[in-house]
Design a protein around this motif. Structure first.
Motif, PDB file in Angstrom:
ATOM      1  N   MET A 126      -5.803  21.561  40.166  1.00 58.43           N
ATOM      2  CA  MET A 126      -5.024  20.393  39.775  1.00 58.43           C
ATOM      3  C   MET A 126      -4.047  20.772  38.657  1.00 58.43           C
ATOM      4  O   MET A 126      -4.259  21.724  37.928  1.00 58.43           O
ATOM      5  N   MET A 127      -2.992  19.977  38.546  1.00 58.74           N
ATOM      6  CA  MET A 127      -1.922  20.252  37.574  1.00 58.74           C
ATOM      7  C   MET A 127      -2.439  20.336  36.147  1.00 58.74           C
ATOM      8  O   MET A 127      -3.325  19.579  35.755  1.00 58.74           O
ATOM      9  N   ASP A 128      -1.819  21.198  35.388  1.00 58.90           N
ATOM     10  CA  ASP A 128      -2.112  21.262  33.957  1.00 58.90           C
ATOM     11  C   ASP A 128      -1.267  20.192  33.258  1.00 58.90           C
ATOM     12  O   ASP A 128      -0.302  20.481  32.574  1.00 58.90           O
ATOM     13  N   TYR A 129      -1.648  18.949  33.481  1.00 56.78           N
ATOM     14  CA  TYR A 129      -0.877  17.805  32.997  1.00 56.78           C
ATOM     15  C   TYR A 129      -1.595  17.248  31.767  1.00 56.78           C
ATOM     16  O   TYR A 129      -2.766  16.871  31.858  1.00 56.78           O
ATOM     17  N   PRO A 130      -0.926  17.217  30.611  1.00 56.50           N
ATOM     18  CA  PRO A 130      -1.632  16.796  29.393  1.00 56.50           C
ATOM     19  C   PRO A 130      -1.906  15.290  29.378  1.00 56.50           C
ATOM     20  O   PRO A 130      -1.066  14.491  29.806  1.00 56.50           O
ATOM     21  N   LEU A 131      -3.080  14.933  28.892  1.00 53.29           N
ATOM     22  CA  LEU A 131      -3.475  13.530  28.772  1.00 53.29           C
ATOM     23  C   LEU A 131      -2.897  12.992  27.462  1.00 53.29           C
ATOM     24  O   LEU A 131      -3.426  13.253  26.385  1.00 53.29           O
ATOM     25  N   LEU A 132      -1.790  12.269  27.562  1.00 48.72           N
ATOM     26  CA  LEU A 132      -1.068  11.815  26.370  1.00 48.72           C
ATOM     27  C   LEU A 132      -0.944  10.293  26.346  1.00 48.72           C
ATOM     28  O   LEU A 132      -0.914   9.644  27.395  1.00 48.72           O
ATOM     29  N   ILE A 133      -0.828   9.748  25.144  1.00 52.52           N
ATOM     30  CA  ILE A 133      -0.653   8.301  24.979  1.00 52.52           C
ATOM     31  C   ILE A 133       0.649   7.830  25.632  1.00 52.52           C
ATOM     32  O   ILE A 133       0.748   6.698  26.091  1.00 52.52           O
ATOM     33  N   ARG A 134       1.631   8.725  25.684  1.00 54.14           N
ATOM     34  CA  ARG A 134       2.887   8.390  26.365  1.00 54.14           C
ATOM     35  C   ARG A 134       2.655   7.782  27.748  1.00 54.14           C
ATOM     36  O   ARG A 134       3.346   6.853  28.166  1.00 54.14           O
ATOM     37  N   SER A 135       1.683   8.339  28.458  1.00 54.06           N
ATOM     38  CA  SER A 135       1.383   7.897  29.814  1.00 54.06           C
ATOM     39  C   SER A 135       1.057   6.405  29.854  1.00 54.06           C
ATOM     40  O   SER A 135       1.438   5.691  30.784  1.00 54.06           O
ATOM     41  N   MET A 136       0.340   5.921  28.823  1.00 52.78           N
ATOM     42  CA  MET A 136      -0.035   4.499  28.776  1.00 52.78           C
ATOM     43  C   MET A 136       1.204   3.633  28.574  1.00 52.78           C
ATOM     44  O   MET A 136       1.395   2.605  29.213  1.00 52.78           O
ATOM     45  N   LEU A 137       2.043   4.072  27.641  1.00 52.87           N
ATOM     46  CA  LEU A 137       3.254   3.318  27.307  1.00 52.87           C
ATOM     47  C   LEU A 137       4.196   3.241  28.508  1.00 52.87           C
ATOM     48  O   LEU A 137       4.709   2.167  28.846  1.00 52.87           O
ATOM     49  N   GLU A 138       4.413   4.372  29.152  1.00 55.69           N
ATOM     50  CA  GLU A 138       5.360   4.422  30.268  1.00 55.69           C
ATOM     51  C   GLU A 138       4.866   3.574  31.438  1.00 55.69           C
ATOM     52  O   GLU A 138       5.635   2.849  32.063  1.00 55.69           O
ATOM     53  N   ARG A 139       3.573   3.639  31.721  1.00 51.54           N
ATOM     54  CA  ARG A 139       3.069   2.828  32.832  1.00 51.54           C
ATOM     55  C   ARG A 139       3.171   1.337  32.509  1.00 51.54           C
ATOM     56  O   ARG A 139       3.547   0.533  33.354  1.00 51.54           O
ATOM     57  N   GLY A 140       2.831   0.969  31.281  1.00 51.20           N
ATOM     58  CA  GLY A 140       2.908  -0.439  30.896  1.00 51.20           C
ATOM     59  C   GLY A 140       4.306  -0.987  31.095  1.00 51.20           C
ATOM     60  O   GLY A 140       4.501  -2.067  31.656  1.00 51.20           O
ATOM     61  N   ARG A 141       5.296  -0.207  30.666  1.00 50.22           N
ATOM     62  CA  ARG A 141       6.679  -0.639  30.814  1.00 50.22           C
ATOM     63  C   ARG A 141       7.061  -0.731  32.301  1.00 50.22           C
ATOM     64  O   ARG A 141       7.746  -1.647  32.727  1.00 50.22           O
ATOM     65  N   LEU A 142       6.569   0.231  33.087  1.00 46.46           N
ATOM     66  CA  LEU A 142       6.962   0.278  34.496  1.00 46.46           C
ATOM     67  C   LEU A 142       6.381  -0.883  35.308  1.00 46.46           C
ATOM     68  O   LEU A 142       7.073  -1.510  36.104  1.00 46.46           O
ATOM     69  N   VAL A 143       5.089  -1.153  35.113  1.00 44.03           N
ATOM     70  CA  VAL A 143       4.444  -2.143  35.987  1.00 44.03           C
ATOM     71  C   VAL A 143       4.429  -3.547  35.394  1.00 44.03           C
ATOM     72  O   VAL A 143       4.133  -4.508  36.101  1.00 44.03           O
ATOM     73  N   ALA A 144       4.736  -3.683  34.101  1.00 46.26           N
ATOM     74  CA  ALA A 144       4.592  -5.000  33.467  1.00 46.26           C
ATOM     75  C   ALA A 144       5.692  -5.232  32.439  1.00 46.26           C
ATOM     76  O   ALA A 144       5.433  -5.736  31.343  1.00 46.26           O
ATOM     77  N   ALA A 145       6.926  -4.898  32.794  1.00 49.89           N
ATOM     78  CA  ALA A 145       8.031  -4.990  31.843  1.00 49.89           C
ATOM     79  C   ALA A 145       8.211  -6.406  31.297  1.00 49.89           C
ATOM     80  O   ALA A 145       8.565  -6.595  30.133  1.00 49.89           O
ATOM     81  N   ASP A 146       7.911  -7.421  32.109  1.00 48.95           N
ATOM     82  CA  ASP A 146       8.125  -8.803  31.677  1.00 48.95           C
ATOM     83  C   ASP A 146       6.910  -9.410  30.983  1.00 48.95           C
ATOM     84  O   ASP A 146       6.937 -10.575  30.603  1.00 48.95           O
ATOM     85  N   GLN A 147       5.837  -8.651  30.878  1.00 42.90           N
ATOM     86  CA  GLN A 147       4.619  -9.187  30.263  1.00 42.90           C
ATOM     87  C   GLN A 147       4.887  -9.535  28.799  1.00 42.90           C
ATOM     88  O   GLN A 147       5.623  -8.837  28.106  1.00 42.90           O
TER      89      GLN A 147
END
Lengths: 538, 538
Positions: A1-22
């Motif tokens: 599997m990818m050497d993809y770092p587990l970063l807080i950025r991932s949470m922020l980016e997903r939140g914006r992507l799936v729930a921008a109007d929240q």
């Protein structure tokens, strides 16, 4: 599997992507403000650019001295996602402790809520490393302050770009630095890595007690204390509506926010729930709290009687979470199994007042004083040891305390517990709060849970006092409800224990007090009680 | 935070600790067997000891050639937790593909279900590296077989100890090896690491579609195909009751298990749900399926009409998951937002038939053919690229295919999609299934979804055929319901498209077939259709 770092950025980016109007709602200094996840994201980017402009280097420590509000949320993302470290300073620490941790953490920049300026002004001349303060306020101009190099938060970010290319970096990088609330000695620092927070927050989304997109989450547990149990990060990740109770919130503020924002989920310490309960009872019919689907209680043991009254009188299910500053914090959650869900009467609440099941991802041991595993029979007591991806590796710059806290790679929680054959842990006591009477252990927590069920008792704490024959004996400090203060005697209290605990567990004395002293995060401070009452040898 | 490796062991140990009495039900060769998580754990330990005794070294590959049953579940834990690699061989592959992957994986030991012996016997002389076979059966003695060095599973584990000290090791260690189902060329190998599976399975426990302790989970998606979408691992972790449908399960078997075991949750491909629906309709009142709280459909596009009929006629909500062998597999899940939950009519089902929101932990891009990001307007099409901790790093021993599959560190899914402003992805087509007509793209999937809504159509697949003027044009292959086979004409089919798609999208021809060819995992095999019908240039 990818050497993809587990970063807080991932949470922020997903939140914006799936729930921008929240919606994100923040009880601010001058009313309630609300904005969307999209706007929050834009301001986080502006703040990250501003940190660049100020010349803050990677891995440098930035302090926050703030309540639960939207600017604190922006710091939660902008600082770690741009590879700096957010030191969430506990605003309730005593002066000496504040000076100690700010210097120990080597904070060079501190973000501070407007109404907390006086506290910081009082200690600023003892903080030689701090170069600058950023004042967070809705006011258009910088309030008068003696702090050097003070800037206004809104001025700082206003002209910056609203997109930021958050970088990839090592997942072991520290994101947040927190300190224990120090029930003994000076606070100890714990570094929360991106990896640890990523895993902890994903765990915090699991199951019935995980926040969902459809939830309205109000984190009452302070953002300056153990990452607010991970809620601001996890709630953003899943795209839930968030409600921040802001500066100096009272039970009335909490009730108003629950009612008006239709809060479904909240997390806090038992004393907060007691306060809310009292306020609701004193103001019948004023608040609609029917939107709440669950409350998570932690920080200190949850009295079974409180679980019962919340469900019976308010229709609100309450569950217990357990953890520590050293464990990010959540390690156990009490949730009834399917077969327990139709239990009635005391059994129903007994399960929920248990410490709970270990959460997915962690590993535990219960060891007797010789280091041998105790049987999981619901009776045998042992010290709880933990391993896992969100358990600390060491205390920050403190090799001595680190040495004492670990055994063979396991973190020693200092809590004594039992484990039953259903997998429910029950923390019996802190090692130091156990009462050693005649070579046997008495659990102060068990005694407290019993007497808190007395209808006239508001709060109670049990401590050990030295005893010539038995080594130690329990005494109970009791706060009565105001309306009962004249009619309850010591004997009434002691009689209440009869038949509810073993005879030799019944405390030797009752002390009526007007208040149980609390620590900076609202836990009972037994240390203070012991200092007051332990001198009298029985 | 601790350097604690993310290992599958953690799931197994927690399941045993918090849910030792939980039931696991397995439809076996000779009836339905059931045991507890405690017994499963004991047999997993016995199996790990047996592998030691057989001299299987760390990192060696062990093949499984089996249905969804309890012994396969034991292999899922015993093999990776003892640091070996489980190669889950897809039993539905063609002979040439089987020989290729078993040799490519260098399996030295293969565990095989009794009823699959003939398949393996037919190719055994072409598998020079395989030293031994272990036959999984309830029969007390080894069935007659030409396989060399055949052992009986139950004999192998019977005398071993029921506790095993599963070791700590690097979380990047491969746990499971799977191969793509090869819609083109030979299957490609994907190595699933402990870390990737740990993170994927924790994600699979998140939210409304995550399995809970209170669930009864029946994984229909095969355990020889993309880790059965992580269910056996995740269900064990959370302590849910598990139901394995066993050998050659039919729609009748599924319906019986749902009814008798009170299944609440299941996951499978659309063709399975179509089969179950037909069986339920053909046998009204026979089965009680009211226990089901949700079905997850994946593997190929979920027709909106199927979502609608399941909810309206059976009261069962169905959701779509999306992913690939290369992504462990889940990457997107369609779940309605709070604001969508009271939608009525077609809008209600339209949301659920979308590909969905990206799951927590992954990162996506949609790029046009020039590698530029396309706008998220619900219309612009781009190729979907993914990054994340459960996305493959490379194909196993296949540098050439690896090179083609990545772009700048991102995995190219080969799927064309749009993204709307609510964060819902919609996969429009496979790159190779898009129809390039006059310089524009036509989505074969969209056309299929339309025609599958025709009341007389059972199945349909749209393929491109070469066209002199337009380069390519769509034709549709249709399977009619048996009772409608005489009364529906080509014109009826083509008329149904009118008003439902752009005029130039309407297929040029209709071919009535008795069956749409399927791949080894039940997806429509457009490759086969193209081979049959593409020769006729329009």
């Amino acid at each position: 599997m990818m050497d993809y770092p587990l970063l807080i950025r991932s949470m922020l980016e997903r939140g914006r992507l799936v729930a921008a109007d929240q919606e994100i709602v923040s009880r601010d200094f001058h009313g309630v403000m609300r904005y969307t996840m999209r706007e929050m994201y834009a301001r986080v980017c502006q703040l990250a650019h501003a940190l660049d402009r100020l010349g803050v280097k990677p891995h440098e420590h930035i302090g926050s001295f703030a309540w639960n509000n939207h600017r604190h949320l922006e710091l939660y993302f902008a600082v770690p996602c741009s590879q700096r470290v957010l030191h969430t300073i506990n605003i309730r620490l005593f002066t000496e402790q504040l000076v100690y941790i700010i210097n120990h953490a080597e904070d060079r920049l501190i973000f501070i809520d407007e109404d907390l300026l006086p506290v910081m002004e009082g200690i600023a001349d003892r903080l030689p490393l701090v170069e600058r303060f950023v004042v967070m306020t809705d006011a258009p101009e910088l309030p008068a302050t003696t702090l050097k190099n003070a800037l206004l938060y809104e001025d700082l970010i206003r002209s910056e770009k609203t997109e930021y290319a958050f970088p990839d970096f090592d997942e072991w990088t520290t994101a947040i630095l927190g300190y224990t609330s120090a029930t003994t000695g000076m606070p100890k620092g714990v570094e929360y890595s991106h990896r640890g927070l990523f895993l902890h927050c994903m765990m915090a989304l699991v199951g019935e007690l995980g926040v969902r997109e459809s939830d309205v989450s109000m984190p009452i547990v302070p953002m300056f204390h153990v990452n607010a149990w991970g809620r601001p990060l996890a709630d953003t990740w899943i795209g839930a509506k968030q409600v921040y109770p802001g500066s100096r919130p009272t039970a009335k503020d909490f009730c108003e926010l629950i009612d008006r924002e239709r809060v479904t989920y909240s997390a806090g310490v038992p004393t907060v729930w007691m306060g809310i309960l009292q306020h609701l009872k004193a103001n019948p019919g004023v608040y609609d709290v029917s939107s709440v689907r669950c409350l998570l209680s932690g920080g200190s043991a949850l009295p079974q009687s409180l679980v019962e009254v919340y469900e019976k009188e308010l229709g609100i299910p309450m569950y217990q979470g357990y953890g520590q500053t050293e464990t990010t914090p959540i390690t156990f959650i009490s949730y009834p199994k399917k077969k327990h869900q139709n239990l009635q009467g005391a059994e129903r609440y007994r399960i929920r007042a248990k410490t709970g099941h270990i959460v997915p991802g962690l590993e535990m041991r219960l060891l007797d004083p010789d280091g041998k595993p105790v049987p999981y029979d619901g009776k045998s007591m042992g010290e709880l040891l933990l391993r896992g991806p969100w358990v600390l590796r060491s205390y920050y710059k403190d090799p001595e305390k680190t040495r004492d806290a670990f055994s063979d790679g396991w973190f020693r929680t200092g809590d004594i517990a039992t484990m039953d054959d259903e997998g429910y842990l029950q923390v019996v006591d802190r090692t130091r709060d156990l009462i050693k009477s005649g070579g046997e252990w008495i659990s102060s927590v068990d005694l407290e849970n019993v007497i808190m069920g007395h209808p006239d008792v508001l709060e109670a704490a049990v401590i050990a006092v030295p005893h010539e024959r038995w080594q130690e004996r329990p005494i109970v400090c009791v706060v009565l409800r105001p309306e009962a203060s004249d009619k309850v005697s010591k004997d009434d209290i002691l009689k209440y224990f009869e038949g509810r605990v073993a005879k030799w567990w019944i405390p030797d004395d009752v002390i009526f007090v007007t208040e149980i002293p609390k620590t900076s995060v609202g836990k009972f401070s037994k240390k203070t009680l012991r200092e007051q009452y332990q001198s009298g040898v029985l």
